[in-house]
Write an enzyme that holds these catalytic residues in place. Structure first.
Site, short mmCIF file in Angstrom:
data_model
loop_
_atom_site.label_atom_id
_atom_site.label_comp_id
_atom_site.label_asym_id
_atom_site.label_seq_id
_atom_site.Cartn_x
_atom_site.Cartn_y
_atom_site.Cartn_z
N GLY A 232 5.05 -10.06 3.79
CA GLY A 232 5.81 -10.08 5.04
C GLY A 232 5.09 -10.85 6.14
O GLY A 232 3.86 -10.81 6.24
N GLU A 233 5.88 -11.52 6.97
CA GLU A 233 5.30 -12.24 8.12
C GLU A 233 4.87 -11.30 9.23
O GLU A 233 4.25 -11.73 10.19
CB GLU A 233 6.32 -13.24 8.68
CG GLU A 233 6.47 -14.47 7.83
CD GLU A 233 7.32 -15.54 8.50
OE1 GLU A 233 7.92 -15.27 9.56
OE2 GLU A 233 7.39 -16.64 7.94
N SER B 253 6.88 -0.82 10.04
CA SER B 253 5.50 -0.70 9.57
C SER B 253 5.29 0.71 9.08
O SER B 253 5.84 1.66 9.66
CB SER B 253 4.53 -0.98 10.73
OG SER B 253 3.24 -0.48 10.44
N GLN C 85 -10.12 -2.36 2.71
CA GLN C 85 -9.62 -3.01 3.91
C GLN C 85 -9.57 -2.08 5.13
O GLN C 85 -9.04 -2.45 6.17
CB GLN C 85 -8.27 -3.66 3.66
CG GLN C 85 -7.10 -2.72 3.42
CD GLN C 85 -5.87 -3.48 2.93
OE1 GLN C 85 -5.79 -3.90 1.78
NE2 GLN C 85 -4.89 -3.66 3.79
N MET D 267 0.85 -1.19 0.00
CA MET D 267 0.00 0.00 0.00
C MET D 267 0.89 1.25 0.00
O MET D 267 0.48 2.31 0.45
CB MET D 267 -0.93 0.00 1.21
CG MET D 267 -1.93 -1.16 1.17
SD MET D 267 -3.46 -0.82 2.05
CE MET D 267 -2.86 -0.51 3.69
N HIS E 289 9.62 -3.44 3.18
CA HIS E 289 9.24 -3.67 1.78
C HIS E 289 10.50 -3.92 0.92
O HIS E 289 10.47 -4.76 0.01
CB HIS E 289 8.51 -2.45 1.21
CG HIS E 289 7.22 -2.12 1.89
ND1 HIS E 289 7.04 -1.01 2.66
CD2 HIS E 289 6.04 -2.79 1.90
CE1 HIS E 289 5.80 -0.99 3.12
NE2 HIS E 289 5.17 -2.05 2.68
#
Ligand code: PAF
Length: 287
Positions: free
Chosen positions: A149-150, A187, A63, A32, A39
């Site tokens: 990503g986890e 994040s 979302q 996003m 990333h």
């Protein structure tokens, strides 16, 4: 490497089809935007595995809940383009508003069960929005290896299940959480933290580590005792509002009655304007 930015759905599909026709393996990194080193690690991994890396950069309204941060979510396509290119991407899909959904979609993809606990309970409808946009991005992009990503562990499980259930021609690649030196998981929403909150934020990770120590060092097999250890650790910092602390099976996200094999410890909490999530694996000593 020069980056080609594509805005239109038809051009994106044609470009990737042409690359596949030329024998290239496509690595897809859906995002996003608001790209960061997390990333970049996905893009670098895709660049190592594939011939061409294609990044999608779209803030998906489906979302976000009605009171969530859709309007304030950070957006800077030029900056994203520079970061994506530096990490090895060749193609960036940045559809303007209205390109993806000229009219509100009537179709929604729902992955039941996996979408319901944790993030799904706190953010009703969130994973329907994620599954719907990811299904659409995969349909537009065609057969590929897709990297996630986890850090968004539940999202990864939901996407894997969707791809398996619908037999989508995609290999889903889960990639490890990337952390700052103090342990905070990277994040895009970390940008909402002020300086004081940023200094406190790694305590979310330390709460996970308290749970991990309970499982791995103390041999605790009661999931309730492990979530208590996580909650007690976070409660030392009243600035956090704990949303959930959970011990789950890493494959189906169910809550084990006893911890026998590897589990995932998951946590979510509010800190100032930000809602942060994180997770770690934990394996009991006898495994
Ligand atoms: O993880 C994200 O950034 C988003 O949820 C995704 C997978 C790109 C779908 O919008």
């Amino acid at each position: 490497m020069a980056l080609q930015t594509i805005e239109h759905v038809a051009a994106w599909r044609q470009t990737l089809d042409a690359r596949r026709a030329a024998g290239q393996r496509v690595g897809l990194v859906p995002t996003m935007g608001a790209l960061h080193a997390g990333h970049m690690s996905l893009i670098r991994r895709a660049a190592g595995d594939c011939d061409v890396v294609a990044v999608t950069d779209y803030v998906n309204p489906l979302q976000f809940g009605p009171t969530e941060d859709l309007a304030s979510y950070p957006r800077d396509i030029e900056r994203d383009g520079r970061i994506a290119a530096e990490a090895g991407a060749e193609l960036l899909f940045a559809p303007p508003p209205g390109e993806m959904w000229p009219k509100p979609p009537m179709t929604s993809v729902q992955v039941s069960g996996l979408s319901e606990p944790m993030e799904g309970a706190s953010r009703p409808g969130h994973f329907d929005g994620v599954a719907t946009i990811v299904a659409k991005l995969l349909a537009l992009s065609g057969p590929c290896w897709a990297y996630f990503g986890e850090k968004d562990f539940q999202q990864l499980a939901v996407i894997r299940q969707m791809v398996s259930d619908l037999s989508l021609p995609v290999a889903v690649m889960g990639c490890p959480v990337v952390r700052d030196a103090d342990g905070l998981a990277l994040s895009s929403r970390n940008a909402y933290l002020n300086q004081t909150e940023r200094a406190l934020a790694p305590n979310l990770y330390y709460a996970l580590l308290a749970g991990k120590r309970a499982v791995e060092d103390d041999g605790e097999t009661d999931p309730g005792a492990v979530t208590d250890a996580m909650a007690v650790s976070l409660e030392k910092h009243p600035e956090f509002g704990l949303d959930y602390a959970a011990v789950v099976d890493p494959l189906d996200l169910t809550r084990p009655v006893r911890i026998h094999g590897e589990v995932r410890l998951c946590i979510a909490a509010r800190l100032g304007r930000a809602r942060l999530i994180d997770n770690v694996p934990a394996t009991p000593p006898d495994n």
